[in-house]
Motif scaffolding. Sequence first.
Motif, PDB file in Angstrom:
ATOM      1  N   GLY A 172      25.016 -11.116 -12.619  1.00 19.23           N
ATOM      2  CA  GLY A 172      24.368  -9.849 -12.269  1.00 19.23           C
ATOM      3  C   GLY A 172      22.884 -10.020 -12.015  1.00 19.23           C
ATOM      4  N   GLN A 173      22.229 -10.832 -12.845  1.00 22.11           N
ATOM      5  CA  GLN A 173      20.804 -11.088 -12.675  1.00 22.11           C
ATOM      6  C   GLN A 173      20.531 -11.850 -11.381  1.00 22.11           C
ATOM      7  OE1 GLN A 173      18.858 -12.613 -16.133  1.00 22.11           O
ATOM      8  NE2 GLN A 173      17.008 -13.201 -15.040  1.00 22.11           N
ATOM      9  N   ALA A 174      21.343 -12.860 -11.089  1.00 19.33           N
ATOM     10  CA  ALA A 174      21.157 -13.646  -9.867  1.00 19.33           C
ATOM     11  C   ALA A 174      21.312 -12.774  -8.623  1.00 19.33           C
ATOM     12  CB  ALA A 174      22.148 -14.810  -9.836  1.00 19.33           C
ATOM     13  N   LEU A 175      22.311 -11.914  -8.626  1.00 21.01           N
ATOM     14  CA  LEU A 175      22.520 -11.035  -7.470  1.00 21.01           C
ATOM     15  C   LEU A 175      21.400 -10.003  -7.347  1.00 21.01           C
ATOM     16  CD1 LEU A 175      26.369 -10.527  -7.790  1.00 21.01           C
ATOM     17  CD2 LEU A 175      25.168 -11.685  -5.915  1.00 21.01           C
ATOM     18  N   ASN A 176      20.952  -9.450  -8.469  1.00 18.03           N
ATOM     19  CA  ASN A 176      19.877  -8.469  -8.445  1.00 18.03           C
ATOM     20  C   ASN A 176      18.580  -9.096  -7.939  1.00 18.03           C
ATOM     21  OD1 ASN A 176      18.975  -5.823  -8.823  1.00 18.03           O
ATOM     22  ND2 ASN A 176      18.378  -6.182 -10.945  1.00 18.03           N
ATOM     23  N   LEU A 177      18.329 -10.339  -8.333  1.00 16.89           N
ATOM     24  CA  LEU A 177      17.135 -11.039  -7.848  1.00 16.89           C
ATOM     25  C   LEU A 177      17.249 -11.323  -6.355  1.00 16.89           C
ATOM     26  CD1 LEU A 177      14.441 -12.474  -8.366  1.00 16.89           C
ATOM     27  CD2 LEU A 177      15.743 -14.520  -8.995  1.00 16.89           C
ATOM     28  N   ARG A 178      18.397 -11.818  -5.939  1.00 22.42           N
ATOM     29  CA  ARG A 178      18.571 -12.191  -4.528  1.00 22.42           C
ATOM     30  C   ARG A 178      18.496 -10.984  -3.586  1.00 22.42           C
ATOM     31  NH1 ARG A 178      23.806 -15.096  -1.734  1.00 22.42           N
ATOM     32  NH2 ARG A 178      22.969 -15.049   0.370  1.00 22.42           N
ATOM     33  N   PHE A 179      19.138  -9.875  -3.968  1.00 21.39           N
ATOM     34  CA  PHE A 179      19.252  -8.754  -3.036  1.00 21.39           C
ATOM     35  C   PHE A 179      18.280  -7.610  -3.288  1.00 21.39           C
ATOM     36  CE2 PHE A 179      23.344 -10.910  -2.712  1.00 21.39           C
ATOM     37  CZ  PHE A 179      23.415 -11.070  -1.339  1.00 21.39           C
ATOM     38  N   ARG A 180      17.683  -7.557  -4.477  1.00 17.02           N
ATOM     39  CA  ARG A 180      16.757  -6.467  -4.772  1.00 17.02           C
ATOM     40  C   ARG A 180      15.400  -6.960  -5.259  1.00 17.02           C
ATOM     41  NH1 ARG A 180      18.797  -2.775  -8.838  1.00 17.02           N
ATOM     42  NH2 ARG A 180      17.425  -1.238  -7.953  1.00 17.02           N
ATOM     43  N   GLY A 181      15.266  -8.282  -5.444  1.00 14.51           N
ATOM     44  CA  GLY A 181      13.995  -8.835  -5.890  1.00 14.51           C
ATOM     45  C   GLY A 181      13.657  -8.529  -7.332  1.00 14.51           C
ATOM     46  N   ARG A 182      14.647  -8.184  -8.130  1.00 14.15           N
ATOM     47  CA  ARG A 182      14.427  -7.843  -9.538  1.00 14.15           C
ATOM     48  C   ARG A 182      15.121  -8.890 -10.408  1.00 14.15           C
ATOM     49  NH1 ARG A 182      15.358  -1.336  -8.929  1.00 14.15           N
ATOM     50  NH2 ARG A 182      13.595  -1.041  -7.520  1.00 14.15           N
ATOM     51  N   ASP A 183      14.332  -9.576 -11.225  1.00 10.93           N
ATOM     52  CA  ASP A 183      14.836 -10.697 -12.005  1.00 10.93           C
ATOM     53  C   ASP A 183      15.374 -10.246 -13.361  1.00 10.93           C
ATOM     54  OD1 ASP A 183      15.493 -13.293 -12.658  1.00 10.93           O
ATOM     55  OD2 ASP A 183      13.434 -13.910 -13.095  1.00 10.93           O
ATOM     56  N   GLN A 184      16.386  -9.420 -13.320  1.00 11.36           N
ATOM     57  CA  GLN A 184      17.080  -8.956 -14.526  1.00 11.36           C
ATOM     58  C   GLN A 184      18.440  -8.417 -14.112  1.00 11.36           C
ATOM     59  OE1 GLN A 184      14.299  -5.964 -15.795  1.00 11.36           O
ATOM     60  NE2 GLN A 184      15.350  -4.335 -14.710  1.00 11.36           N
ATOM     61  N   PRO A 185      19.396  -8.471 -15.011  1.00  9.17           N
ATOM     62  CA  PRO A 185      20.696  -7.880 -14.658  1.00  9.17           C
ATOM     63  C   PRO A 185      20.571  -6.361 -14.584  1.00  9.17           C
ATOM     64  CG  PRO A 185      20.701  -8.603 -16.952  1.00  9.17           C
ATOM     65  CD  PRO A 185      19.389  -9.035 -16.358  1.00  9.17           C
ATOM     66  N   THR A 186      21.391  -5.759 -13.765  1.00 11.43           N
ATOM     67  CA  THR A 186      21.413  -4.296 -13.661  1.00 11.43           C
ATOM     68  C   THR A 186      22.845  -3.840 -13.847  1.00 11.43           C
ATOM     69  OG1 THR A 186      20.659  -2.408 -12.340  1.00 11.43           O
ATOM     70  CG2 THR A 186      21.696  -4.231 -11.136  1.00 11.43           C
ATOM     71  N   ASN A 187      23.051  -2.557 -14.044  1.00 11.29           N
ATOM     72  CA  ASN A 187      24.396  -2.067 -14.343  1.00 11.29           C
ATOM     73  C   ASN A 187      25.333  -2.142 -13.143  1.00 11.29           C
ATOM     74  OD1 ASN A 187      23.307   0.188 -13.000  1.00 11.29           O
ATOM     75  ND2 ASN A 187      23.054   1.339 -14.897  1.00 11.29           N
ATOM     76  N   VAL A 188      24.894  -1.675 -11.986  1.00 12.06           N
ATOM     77  CA  VAL A 188      25.774  -1.683 -10.813  1.00 12.06           C
ATOM     78  C   VAL A 188      24.964  -1.975  -9.548  1.00 12.06           C
ATOM     79  CG1 VAL A 188      25.640   0.833 -10.457  1.00 12.06           C
ATOM     80  CG2 VAL A 188      27.599  -0.423  -9.553  1.00 12.06           C
ATOM     81  N   LEU A 189      25.522  -2.794  -8.709  1.00 17.55           N
ATOM     82  CA  LEU A 189      24.966  -3.068  -7.386  1.00 17.55           C
ATOM     83  C   LEU A 189      26.002  -2.655  -6.348  1.00 17.55           C
ATOM     84  CD1 LEU A 189      23.542  -6.644  -8.046  1.00 17.55           C
ATOM     85  CD2 LEU A 189      22.177  -4.593  -7.584  1.00 17.55           C
ATOM     86  N   SER A 190      25.541  -2.016  -5.299  1.00 15.23           N
ATOM     87  CA  SER A 190      26.427  -1.567  -4.220  1.00 15.23           C
ATOM     88  C   SER A 190      26.072  -2.300  -2.940  1.00 15.23           C
ATOM     89  CB  SER A 190      26.259  -0.055  -3.998  1.00 15.23           C
ATOM     90  OG  SER A 190      26.536   0.649  -5.171  1.00 15.23           O
ATOM     91  N   PHE A 191      27.101  -2.817  -2.294  1.00 19.26           N
ATOM     92  CA  PHE A 191      26.929  -3.533  -1.036  1.00 19.26           C
ATOM     93  C   PHE A 191      27.820  -2.881   0.014  1.00 19.26           C
ATOM     94  CE2 PHE A 191      26.063  -6.576  -4.441  1.00 19.26           C
ATOM     95  CZ  PHE A 191      24.828  -7.074  -4.055  1.00 19.26           C
ATOM     96  N   PRO A 192      27.298  -1.879   0.738  1.00 18.23           N
ATOM     97  CA  PRO A 192      28.121  -1.220   1.763  1.00 18.23           C
ATOM     98  C   PRO A 192      28.512  -2.199   2.863  1.00 18.23           C
ATOM     99  CG  PRO A 192      26.101   0.020   1.320  1.00 18.23           C
ATOM    100  CD  PRO A 192      25.968  -1.307   0.628  1.00 18.23           C
TER     101      PRO A 192
END
Length: 162
Positions: free
Chosen positions: A51-71
Amino acid sequence: MTVDLDLDLQVAVEAADLPGERDFARWTAAALEGRRERAALTIRIVAAQEGQALNLRFRGRDQPTNVLSFPFDAPPGLCGVDDLDALLGDLVICADVVQREALEQGKEASAHWAHLVVHGVLHLLGDDHVTESDAVVMEGLETAILVKLGFPPPYEETPDSP
């Protein structure tokens, strides 16, 4: 109206008390009701590291987040694919964050899981909460859907919440 749902549930983490596939399908269908007759999407349940890796890659935030949406956004020139309009996209939900937030907010874990699925599906449908007026609309939709599912309103403080 019943939604014809093609849900690909990917569980990439070992976690206690994860909701079942039926729960995810029910919550997803509830968010789609009245807005889509058919839909296909993937929900991937991950650990904090992914979750952290995806949040960093796609949102530039280096922490896990609850949900990411990829339309889903069809590449130009793609045609001849059956049910292309049914493809919504992907949700990535971090099990560690969901469990922690539910505890911190004094919510039942299943209610928080349902909320994040509904929230993510609404993002896939194009809803957002960037502006205050958009947030009011989206939160109203989320609340109506969750109450219809039998959960408490997600944005109300509970007696146990900090």
